[in-house]
Scaffold this motif. Structure first.
Motif, PDB file in Angstrom:
ATOM      1  N   ASN D 136       0.766  -1.235  -0.149  1.00 45.36           N
ATOM      2  CA  ASN D 136       0.025  -0.064  -0.001  1.00 45.36           C
ATOM      3  C   ASN D 136       0.846   1.141   0.102  1.00 45.36           C
ATOM      4  N   LEU D 137       0.105   2.704  -0.181  1.00 42.42           N
ATOM      5  CA  LEU D 137       0.985   3.553  -0.306  1.00 42.42           C
ATOM      6  C   LEU D 137       1.680   3.947   0.962  1.00 42.42           C
ATOM      7  N   LEU D 138       1.335   3.827   2.022  1.00 41.48           N
ATOM      8  CA  LEU D 138       2.072   3.886   3.435  1.00 41.48           C
ATOM      9  C   LEU D 138       3.327   3.081   3.430  1.00 41.48           C
ATOM     10  N   THR D 139       3.083   1.842   3.266  1.00 42.51           N
ATOM     11  CA  THR D 139       4.375   1.214   3.383  1.00 42.51           C
ATOM     12  C   THR D 139       5.418   1.308   2.180  1.00 42.51           C
ATOM     13  N   PHE D 140       4.769   1.813   1.089  1.00 42.34           N
ATOM     14  CA  PHE D 140       5.727   2.484  -0.294  1.00 42.34           C
ATOM     15  C   PHE D 140       6.437   3.724   0.464  1.00 42.34           C
ATOM     16  N   LEU D 141       5.559   4.555   1.035  1.00 44.88           N
ATOM     17  CA  LEU D 141       6.158   5.831   1.392  1.00 44.88           C
ATOM     18  C   LEU D 141       7.185   5.551   2.769  1.00 44.88           C
ATOM     19  N   VAL D 142       6.850   4.577   3.752  1.00 45.52           N
ATOM     20  CA  VAL D 142       7.855   4.490   4.906  1.00 45.52           C
ATOM     21  C   VAL D 142       9.056   3.912   4.061  1.00 45.52           C
ATOM     22  N   PHE D 143       9.266   3.086   3.423  1.00 44.17           N
ATOM     23  CA  PHE D 143      10.529   2.585   2.885  1.00 44.17           C
ATOM     24  C   PHE D 143      11.062   3.414   1.937  1.00 44.17           C
ATOM     25  N   TYR D 144      10.325   4.077   1.422  1.00 46.99           N
ATOM     26  CA  TYR D 144      10.956   5.038   0.044  1.00 46.99           C
ATOM     27  C   TYR D 144      11.615   6.217   0.975  1.00 46.99           C
ATOM     28  N   GLU D 145      10.948   6.994   1.957  1.00 50.69           N
ATOM     29  CA  GLU D 145      11.616   7.960   2.698  1.00 50.69           C
ATOM     30  C   GLU D 145      12.676   7.247   3.480  1.00 50.69           C
ATOM     31  N   ALA D 146      12.656   6.092   3.932  1.00 50.03           N
ATOM     32  CA  ALA D 146      13.740   5.660   4.598  1.00 50.03           C
ATOM     33  C   ALA D 146      15.100   5.359   3.885  1.00 50.03           C
ATOM     34  N   PHE D 147      14.805   4.825   2.868  1.00 48.21           N
ATOM     35  CA  PHE D 147      16.106   4.703   1.907  1.00 48.21           C
ATOM     36  C   PHE D 147      16.495   5.924   1.421  1.00 48.21           C
ATOM     37  N   SER D 148      15.561   6.850   1.123  1.00 48.61           N
ATOM     38  CA  SER D 148      16.246   8.094   0.508  1.00 48.61           C
ATOM     39  C   SER D 148      17.172   8.971   1.508  1.00 48.61           C
ATOM     40  N   VAL D 149      16.678   8.658   3.066  1.00 46.10           N
ATOM     41  CA  VAL D 149      17.447   9.749   4.081  1.00 46.10           C
ATOM     42  C   VAL D 149      18.656   8.809   4.190  1.00 46.10           C
ATOM     43  N   LEU D 150      18.682   7.376   4.348  1.00 44.62           N
ATOM     44  CA  LEU D 150      19.584   6.762   4.440  1.00 44.62           C
ATOM     45  C   LEU D 150      20.836   6.815   3.456  1.00 44.62           C
ATOM     46  N   THR D 151      20.323   7.142   2.082  1.00 45.94           N
ATOM     47  CA  THR D 151      21.283   7.189   1.087  1.00 45.94           C
ATOM     48  C   THR D 151      22.329   8.297   1.393  1.00 45.94           C
ATOM     49  N   TYR D 152      21.750   9.502   2.141  1.00 51.54           N
ATOM     50  CA  TYR D 152      22.535  10.673   2.471  1.00 51.54           C
ATOM     51  C   TYR D 152      23.805   9.983   2.923  1.00 51.54           C
ATOM     52  N   ALA D 153      23.758   9.243   3.907  1.00 51.71           N
ATOM     53  CA  ALA D 153      25.142   8.587   4.664  1.00 51.71           C
ATOM     54  C   ALA D 153      26.130   8.119   3.570  1.00 51.71           C
ATOM     55  N   LEU D 154      25.722   7.550   2.408  1.00 54.69           N
ATOM     56  CA  LEU D 154      26.361   6.893   1.544  1.00 54.69           C
ATOM     57  C   LEU D 154      26.960   7.908   0.449  1.00 54.69           C
ATOM     58  N   VAL D 155      26.192   8.794   0.240  1.00 56.67           N
ATOM     59  CA  VAL D 155      26.360  10.025  -0.712  1.00 56.67           C
ATOM     60  C   VAL D 155      27.584  10.788   0.033  1.00 56.67           C
TER      61      VAL D 155
END
Lengths: 240, 497, 116, 518
Positions: D136-155
């Motif tokens: 569902n959209l919420l699950t999508f949003l949760v994981f999407y935001e999570a990996f988006s923010v986590l990516t910062y550490a890798l960038v």
């Protein structure tokens, strides 16, 4: 700065005036304040509480819960003053403070012998007056708070004359924590007793006037002792 | 008349107070005992509060007539769903007090500890009383217990500047308390009663009019000052930043909320009386809430001092709550009510984590604290969790509330505020990103930071517990929501008429 | 007492309140500010006590020599509580002012703002 | 949704997401030897890949595995549900993740930041898998935001000023995008009262048009930031060169694609094809996609830095996915979905090669690559293969996807789109072939590929090659292996495109669900 203050004051004043002038006229016997809950206090207060002074009846019986936390508020003030860093003793606090202190030290006015004599002479009479207010509080104007104020006044007057440290010595160290908490502790005790006797927290047995009066008196004494000690201690703490 | 746990209601208020009064006696010989004593008292009080909440959950809201006087002649204590806030409040105190045991080592000499813990207990007791009382004048008395102890707690740690901040807080706070007393007197003159439910009934007979409106406005302004909304927030940042960290957590997380709870209480009365047109007032709340969000975030961005930053962030979050209340739709009000607690939890996490860092390093600015994460990984991780929660990333505690408030904005047909809320969160994230960036991704500049160690366990454990709760309450966010729902729905038929 | 149809007692109370407020916001000396606050408190107490008065009434002490109508006892009890609260607030404020004075050597806001 | 698909309760999607999360703890565990840690991480990711492949089998067998993760509130609950599109994307994520992880063991230098890299890498991987399987959209949003923010550490992994600047830019773009997505989700919930993905959409058709449009554009702009649609692509060319090469590969291959995947989900599972067409937004989306393809490719031409050039290429290629979505034809969409997978491995290969060149020779810029083909023949061959695939040369995988895209466009008569597709392919040739040319045929300037300046620009990845060496010298097998494997997949997906279980079949299934049996 000043014009803005004036503007602010006017801004506050306007709604307040609007608020108060639209209240029911205060002297009228049919104002809500005289037809509200007060009616019952006037009608049945003496029989329900045993207090002829209905202010005391409201204070200790009907709205005793307020008074409980009122004495807690004074205790809070004491705790606050005790918790604050000592202004001078612990740390001189830099050059300006030291300079100010030196300046203060030199302008202490010695106590006039007349004042000293009068204060010491009057102290016992003031104490008697306080006791009278304390024990007659249920039938005349007066009560624990008023007595506390006079007690504290005696302490402070004596403190000015004899020096705060000597007054502080009047209360032994071991007693101090119990005396300054006397008022809330008295309330807690009476609340528990009332709970035991009537099943209601801070309840007074309405049918037993002796018990009522004893409990009321206990509270008044607690308030007077605790309040007096706290007020005096506030003075001593700030002085030293 | 009173059954079961209802009997415990007055004792829950009195216990911390009496505990406070006894603290100097208990700790007369060993001042450090005061901390343990305070903790014990709070534990027992929490147990009582759990009983009250259990009673509420099983039988619904209940009252206690103090002294056995029938209403409205005595003082009524009323435990409804908004009062249930006392349980999380006490539990937060239970977590915060152990933190201060070691924290105070650097803050004050031992002999002042009993007074400090007495003030904390008085503060807790005052807030409990504030939440459960059903009497307007009693509300004022409890406000004063809370306020007076708060003024003092601000100043206990520092010297001149702290005292100055506390005095500023005192002046503004005292004026707001006076307004509250004025409003109470006004209502008493209008109705001849002080009991909230009774006042509501009598007000309905009195009808509206300028005097009623002024009374309401005086309450509203008073509570807005207490809750530090934008135009009247000036007292908050200095006071909260300069106080010792455990105190900041209490002040920022909980004390400011009495403004919100008070507002809800006054709402309950005025909605029940149904004498004022409150739509315009709600609209004002919405606007001030939105402005608070933005301005709080805006000022926070420019702060280098972490605690000052957290203090400004409180103004933002209060903005969310006020916005939610003003939106006056069920979802928004439910979200706002729950955010009262969730923000307290998150802000406590952040302030305690910041406190642990300050305690270990003696530094408090972002530029000095660069790279601290490698030396204090657990504390920094807690800080990160707190930051993520307060921004409202899913699935943390902050997300659930903001979701409901924003949904409420759509529900009440004020969609722009929903968007404002979402983007306000973004604005808030900017400064938390700054903080995390400094902690995690910048090289240390200070020797103290390079050699810093993790805080002692008595400080680390509370921080970790709170951070974990931030996550747990996101995942289980439905529990508090469904808990406040009945209260909100009870309030809402009269809402925003 | 009525003046131009306004309840003069009440209006005077507001005037007193505003005098206090003006002192609080405009004075630079912290002690004077505190006195301003006390004046405001007094104004509110006066307001409460005034509201409980009654035409030709006696104090609500039901002993021989007094007779109905009585003034309402509740406002007087409220004010008593209020006074105690005000004393406590004043005490804490004074302690803070003492602290400020000990640390900075001044209690003028103008000078305090320039210090750090 | 075709009637043959049945929902079954299954823990496997949850396990696929959880395995890399275990890896986060493993990365943080102290006292483990590097070798042990590496093998455990690789094992976990491999396990995840096996589960992902198993889920493909389930989907092909007509089942829809579903697991409820948590119920936060009555409105907010998280569920993983694997449909054809999700299974396809999930397997891609797991496969490319495994390759990049193996590669990273060789690439990321030992030091205090190494553990952090792997921890965040595994977390990102888990969250991206969550995005793939979100039900569902919420699950999508949760994981999407999570990996988006986590990516910062890798960038910002390298912690150089450039990396920090790129990271700041990244996080600013992504958070604005994320907020828009959140606003869209909120609005969707408000309009529909539900968030679960349904093939054919679930937004009420009779809702106010203005609100539907607002929700739609919130989603498209929000996901468009991630998918690097052209006015919103600013972070892409900075973040890719800043990130370590294995992460650049994942970032380009599957994470940027997550944005495009989000747009697909929104258009087909939230809005629905019917409503999407009737809203009249399709032409606008087509125009944006076309601009993205062309502008991305044109900008790629001008880049000297190889990773920047590849980043722009990603922008251009992601445009194809959006283009396919906007045309809303079943054939085109099948091509688009296949292209998502194919592009992941092609771009993965290209970034792996770029990383190898940096690692061995320090060469980051086109000019420094002269003659590298002779020294690193296998790497250069892999790069060439992937570059040809990207251009669309048969029989490589890139050709298959573009063929399907092209044929689909002809089916629905979208001639202009076809022209854009072909122009994009030509431009791809123009920006990729010079690299191949430089590597193989350009005259070698002595020392050009091993200059001190180049070496210092390599930052965290210090050249291991001896600067004086002129002979062939490939990178170690931990890095070369994944590169060659990715290249081999490019070839295999091209040759075996029609086989059962290969991307095309799944894509057709997914399209069947979206277009309702058509």
């Amino acid at each position: 700065m000043k014009p803005w203050s004036l503007l602010l004051v006017l801004l506050v004043a306007l709604p307040l005036v609007v608020g108060v002038v639209n209240l029911p006229p205060h002297d009228a016997p049919d104002a809500p304040i005289h037809t509200g809950v007060g009616v019952r206090y006037l009608a049945r207060g003496v029989e329900e509480t045993g207090n002829k002074n209905l202010v005391t009846a409201v204070l200790l019986n009907y709205r005793g819960f307020d008074t409980f936390f009122e004495v807690v508020v004074i205790f809070t003030a004491l705790a606050a003053v005790l918790a604050l860093p000592r202004g001078s003793a612990a740390d001189p606090g830099g050059a300006p403070a030291a300079a100010a202190k030196a300046a203060n030290g030199s302008d202490i006015v010695p106590v006039s012998p007349v004042v000293s004599y009068v204060v010491r002479l009057m102290a016992p009479f003031m104490a008697m007056f306080a006791l009278a207010m304390l024990f007659r509080g249920h039938v005349t104007p007066g009560g624990g708070f008023q007595a506390a104020a006079v007690f504290a006044a005696i302490f402070i007057a004596l403190g000015l004359v004899l020096g705060p440290t000597r007054v502080a010595e009047l209360v032994p160290d071991d007693w101090r924590p119990w005396l300054q908490g006397a008022a809330p502790l008295a309330f807690a005790l009476i609340a528990a007793i009332g709970w035991r006797l009537t099943g209601a927290f801070l309840g007074f047995p309405t049918d037993d006037h002796t018990a009522q009066e004893a409990m009321g008196l206990f509270l008044e004494v607690g308030i007077a002792l605790g309040g007096g000690v706290i007020l005096a201690r506030l003075f001593v703490e700030m002085e030293t | 008349m009173n059954a079961g746990w209802a009997e415990a209601l007055p004792w829950t208020i009195v216990l911390p107070m009496v505990g406070a009064v006894l603290t100097p006696a208990v700790a007369a010989r060993r001042p450090r005992l005061a901390g343990t004593w305070a903790w014990g008292v709070l534990l027992v009080a929490s147990a009582l509060a759990s009983g009250l909440v259990y009673q509420l959950a099983t039988t619904g809201p209940f009252s206690y007539d103090v002294g056995g006087w029938a209403q409205p002649y005595g003082i009524e204590l009323r435990f409804d769903h908004f009062s249930a806030w006392v349980l999380p409040l006490l539990l937060l105190f239970v977590v915060i007090v152990p933190f201060s045991w070691r924290y105070l080592d650097h803050v004050m000499p031992d002999e002042r500890r009993p007074a400090f813990y007495a003030l904390l207990l008085l503060n807790a007791g005052g807030m409990i009383g504030f939440c459960v009382t059903g009497d307007f004048f009693n509300l004022f008395v409890f406000t004063e217990v809370v306020s007076l102890s708060s003024y003092a707690l601000v100043a206990v740690g520092g010297r001149g500047l702290a005292a100055f901040a506390a005095l500023k807080y005192l002046f503004i706070g005292a004026v707001s308390s006076l307004l509250m007393l004025f409003a109470t007197a006004q209502l008493f003159a209008l109705t001849g009663s002080l009991n909230m439910a009774d006042v509501a009934g009598r007000l309905a007979d009195v009808g509206g009019g300028p005097a009623v409106m002024v009374a309401f406005a005086a309450y509203a302004v008073s509570f807005m000052v207490k809750t530090a909304m934008f135009p009247v927030h000036v007292w908050l940042p200095d006071a909260h930043a300069i106080a010792p960290s455990p105190v900041s957590a209490v002040l920022s997380g909980m004390v400011v909320k009495i403004g919100i709870i008070g507002m809800l209480r006054v709402y309950q009365v005025f909605f029940a009386a149904d004498v004022l047109e409150l739509g315009a007032f709600n609209q004002t709340l919405v606007w001030f809430g939105a402005i608070s969000i933005v301005m709080g975030a805006f000022f926070a961005i420019f702060q280098d001092d972490i605690k000052l930053m957290l203090a400004y962030s409180t103004i933002s979050n209060i903005g969310y709550i006020v916005l939610g209340l003003g939106l006056a739709s069920p979802y928004a009000v439910i979200g706002a009510s729950v955010h009262v607690f969730n923000h307290a939890l998150i802000k406590a996490t952040l302030f305690l984590a910041a406190g642990a860092i300050i305690h270990q390093t003696g530094l408090r600015t972002l530029s000095d604290l660069r790279g601290i994460a490698r030396r204090m990984p657990q504390t920094s991780a807690a800080m990160a969790v707190g930051a993520v929660s307060i921004v409202g990333l899913p699935p943390t505690a902050g997300f659930v509330c903001k979701w409901y408030i924003a949904l409420g904005a759509f529900e009440s047909g004020q969609a722009p505020f929903g968007f404002a809320l979402v983007f306000g969160a973004l604005f808030i994230f900017i400064y938390y990103v700054r903080m995390l960036n400094a902690f995690y991704f910048q090289e240390p500049v200070h020797d103290v930071v390079i050699e810093a160690n993790e805080a002692p366990w008595s400080m680390r454990a509370p921080v970790i517990v709170l951070a974990t709760l931030c996550l747990v309450l996101g995942v289980l966010g439905g529990i508090p929501l469904s808990f406040v729902e009945p209260a909100v729905l009870e309030l809402l038929p009269f809402w925003g008429n | 007492m009525l003046l131009f149809g306004l309840d003069l007692d009440y209006v005077l109370v507001v005037v007193l309140f505003c005098v206090g407020l003006y002192m609080l916001v405009s004075k630079s000396n912290l002690l004077k500010k505190l006195l301003g606050l006390n004046v405001m408190e007094t104004a509110v107490f006066a307001f409460i006590v005034t509201s409980g008065m009654i035409e030709g009434g006696d104090p609500p002490i039901l002993v021989a020599g007094t007779a109905a109508p009585y003034a309402s006892p509740i406002p007087q009890a409220m004010v008593l509580t209020g006074i105690v609260v005000a004393v406590s607030v004043t005490a804490v404020a004074l302690a803070l002012i003492v602290q400020i004075h000990a640390h900075f050597g001044t209690i003028e806001v103008d000078e305090l703002k320039e210090l750090p | 949704m075709s009637p043959s698909v049945g929902v079954v309760v299954s823990w496997w999607p949850g396990i696929a997401v959880a395995l890399p999360l275990v890896g986060v703890a493993v990365s943080a565990a102290t006292g483990w030897s590097e070798r042990r840690r590496a093998s455990v991480l690789a094992g976990l990711t491999f396990g995840s890949l096996l589960v992902a492949l198993g889920l493909i089998r389930e989907v092909l067998a007509g089942r829809m595995p579903e697991v409820h993760l948590l119920h936060m509130t009555a409105q907010l609950w998280m569920v993983l549900r694997v449909d054809a599109a999700g299974a396809l994307y999930g397997a891609t994520v797991a496969a490319l993740g495994l390759l990049a992880l193996t590669y990273a063991f060789g690439y990321v230098q030992p030091g205090p930041r190494r553990a952090r890299f792997f921890a965040f890498f595994m977390a990102c991987l888990a969250c991206t898998l969550g995005v793939a399987y979100a039900g569902n959209l919420l699950t999508f949003l949760v994981f999407y935001e999570a990996f988006s923010v986590l990516t910062y550490a890798l960038v910002v992994h390298e912690q150089t000023p450039a990396a920090i600047a790129a990271g700041t830019k990244y996080i600013a773009y992504i958070l604005v995008g994320g907020s828009l997505v959140l606003a869209g989700v909120l609005l969707t919930f408000f309009l529909a009262g539900d968030l679960a993905f349904v093939g054919g959409g679930f937004l009420p058709v009779d809702a106010p048009r203005g609100q539907l449009l607002t929700a739609f554009w919130c989603f498209v702009v929000g996901f468009g930031v991630k998918a690097a649609l052209v006015p919103l692509h600013g972070w892409v060319p900075d973040a890719h060169p800043a990130a370590p090469a294995p992460f650049s590969a994942v970032l380009s291959g599957v994470m940027v694609a997550a944005g495009a995947f989000g747009i697909m989900r929104v258009v087909f599972d939230v809005v629905g094809v019917g409503l999407f067409t009737s809203l009249g937004v399709a032409p606008w989306l087509t125009a944006i996609a076309a601009v993205t393809i062309l502008v991305g490719a044109l900008l790629a031409l001008g880049q000297e830095d190889l990773k920047r050039r590849l980043a722009y290429s990603t922008i251009s290629q992601m445009g194809y996915l959006t283009l396919a979505v906007s045309l809303a034809g079943s054939g085109v969409m099948a091509g688009g979905l296949v292209h998502l997978v194919h592009h992941a491995f092609m771009k993965g290969t290209l970034f792996f090669c770029a990383g190898l060149w940096i690692h061995v020779t320090g060469a980051r810029r086109l000019g420094e690559l002269r003659g590298v083909g002779a020294r690193m023949p296998l790497t250069t061959a892999a790069f060439t293969l992937a570059a040809l695939g990207m251009i669309g040369v048969p029989p490589l995988s890139g050709f298959v996807s573009k063929w399907w895209l092209g044929v689909g466009m002809l089916e629905i008569g979208a001639g202009a789109a076809l022209a854009v597709l072909l122009a994009g392919a030509l431009l791809a040739a123009a920006y990729l072939l010079p690299v191949v040319y430089a590597a193989y045929f350009a005259p070698t300037r002595p020392g050009a590929a091993t200059g001190a300046g180049a070496a210092s620009r390599a930052g965290g990845a210090t050249p291991t090659g001896d600067p004086a060496s002129r002979g062939a010298r490939e990178a170690p097998w931990t890095m070369l292996g994944p590169t060659l494997a990715a290249a081999a997949l490019t070839l295999a997906f091209g040759l075996g495109s029609h086989l059962r279980g290969f991307p095309l079949q799944l894509a057709e299934r997914a399209v069947l669900a979206w277009f309702g049996g058509g």
